[in-house]
Enzyme design. Structure first.
Site, PDB file in Angstrom:
ATOM      1  N   GLU A  89      87.734  37.295   0.125  1.00  0.00           N
ATOM      2  CA  GLU A  89      87.469  38.275   1.177  1.00  0.00           C
ATOM      3  C   GLU A  89      86.551  39.371   0.637  1.00  0.00           C
ATOM      4  OE1 GLU A  89      90.404  41.456   3.522  1.00  0.00           O
ATOM      5  OE2 GLU A  89      91.037  40.518   1.643  1.00  0.00           O
ATOM      6  N   HIS A  90      85.574  39.783   1.446  1.00  0.00           N
ATOM      7  CA  HIS A  90      84.733  40.921   1.070  1.00  0.00           C
ATOM      8  C   HIS A  90      85.423  42.213   1.488  1.00  0.00           C
ATOM      9  CE1 HIS A  90      81.017  43.390   0.689  1.00  0.00           C
ATOM     10  NE2 HIS A  90      81.572  44.056   1.686  1.00  0.00           N
ATOM     11  N   LEU A  91      85.524  43.153   0.562  1.00  0.00           N
ATOM     12  CA  LEU A  91      86.047  44.484   0.872  1.00  0.00           C
ATOM     13  C   LEU A  91      84.947  45.504   0.589  1.00  0.00           C
ATOM     14  CD1 LEU A  91      89.641  44.286  -0.706  1.00  0.00           C
ATOM     15  CD2 LEU A  91      89.013  44.030   1.703  1.00  0.00           C
ATOM     16  N   ASP A 217      94.302  43.854 -16.537  1.00  0.00           N
ATOM     17  CA  ASP A 217      93.006  44.323 -17.050  1.00  0.00           C
ATOM     18  C   ASP A 217      92.580  45.547 -16.248  1.00  0.00           C
ATOM     19  OD1 ASP A 217      90.678  44.462 -18.527  1.00  0.00           O
ATOM     20  OD2 ASP A 217      89.657  42.852 -17.459  1.00  0.00           O
TER      21      ASP A 217
END
Length: 309
Positions: A89-91, A217
């Site tokens: 998904e692009h956020l 991380d």
């Protein structure tokens, strides 16, 4: 790329968007589809598939807790021309600023989620006729993870262990020391590690550690926010000691005092916290040494000297 995304994910339209990005390891590009915008990370290395499969499992595990926002992973694919790619998904992410305290609180919620599951099981054990669906998320009573995850491009050994000190020494530090020996033949590093191993159990005396799901991380480059709140991404997850998460966060900046205050209001510092933080930073300095070269040697050896006294 557009044809591949249509074939593999069933989109009827795919068009490259103007958004691109990348870090030290992989490059990325956004695409507009008939089902919304997606972000595609690409890496040409032969080991990229393992790396992306670990990232996908990490994102899935984090999202399942419902504690902190992360991009929803969709699929790992073979990349055209070799390597692999992760479609997610692009956020629309921006630099973390307004929601630093919120992230601190939500990160603590992530770390406490497994403990709460365990406490819930204890309560349910005394309850007759437990409702259906309450056991969907299982309490994890060991340290490790279901798949290999990579911190950078180097794989982490995530075999399940009952004892945290054993897990950390054998499956985090030892593999890094082995790489240093193989690549550099650094005798001083080996000698200092031999001395430090004898001291490690003392750092955990009288400390009860319940496994926490970790991002793994969490440095400033892997956090952001959008209009709704904070976002974490690029994880290298496993179940470990919650304090481990704060090690790399403190090494390269990017986290305000409001972040730490909110976090520690939910998970207070235990006695010996500062020394254990150094021990956890040792992994990241060694990992950077093995990724980027001997510029990180001095920091690695200094921590081992300090903790071996």
């Amino acid at each position: 790329m557009e044809i591949l995304l249509k074939q593999e994910l069933g989109y009827s339209s795919v068009k490259a968007a103007g958004h691109s990005g990348g870090g030290c390891i992989s490059q990325g590009q956004s695409y507009d589809t008939d089902r919304g915008r997606v972000f595609v990370k690409v890496n040409s290395k032969a080991e990229a598939k393992r790396m992306f499969e670990g990232e996908m499992a990490s994102l899935t595990a984090i999202l399942r807790t419902g504690t902190v926002k992360a991009p929803k992973p969709l699929k790992v694919l073979d990349a055209p021309g070799g390597g692999s790619m992760l479609v997610m998904e692009h956020l629309d992410m921006h630099y973390l600023s307004s929601f630093a305290a919120t992230l601190g609180a939500q990160l603590a919620d992530l770390h406490l989620e497994n403990k709460k599951l365990g406490e819930g099981l204890v309560k349910e054990a005394g309850t007759v006729g437990r409702g259906a669906g309450q056991a969907e998320r299982l309490f994890v009573d060991q340290f490790g993870f279901e798949v290999v995850t990579c911190c950078g491009y180097l794989p982490q050994v995530n075999d399940w262990q009952k004892d945290w000190v054993t897990f950390y020494a054998r499956q985090r530090i030892q593999p890094q020391i082995d790489m240093v020996e193989e690549n550099c033949g650094d005798r001083e590093a080996l000698e200092l590690w031999s001395a430090l191993q004898l001291k490690i159990p003392d750092l955990f005396r009288d400390l009860e550690i319940v496994p926490s799901l970790l991002h793994g991380d969490l440095w400033g480059g892997n956090v952001a926010e959008d209009s709704s709140g904070p976002i974490i991404f690029d994880p290298a997850s496993f179940y470990g000691h919650s304090e481990y998460e704060l090690a790399i966060a403190g090494m390269f900046g990017g986290f305000s005092s409001s972040f730490y205050s909110a976090y520690h209001s939910k998970i207070p510092k235990a006695p010996g916290f500062e020394k254990r933080l150094q021990l956890y930073q040792l992994f990241h300095y060694l990992n950077h040494w093995n990724h980027f070269g001997s510029g990180y040697r001095g920091s690695s050896l200094n921590i081992m000297r300090n903790l071996s006294k």
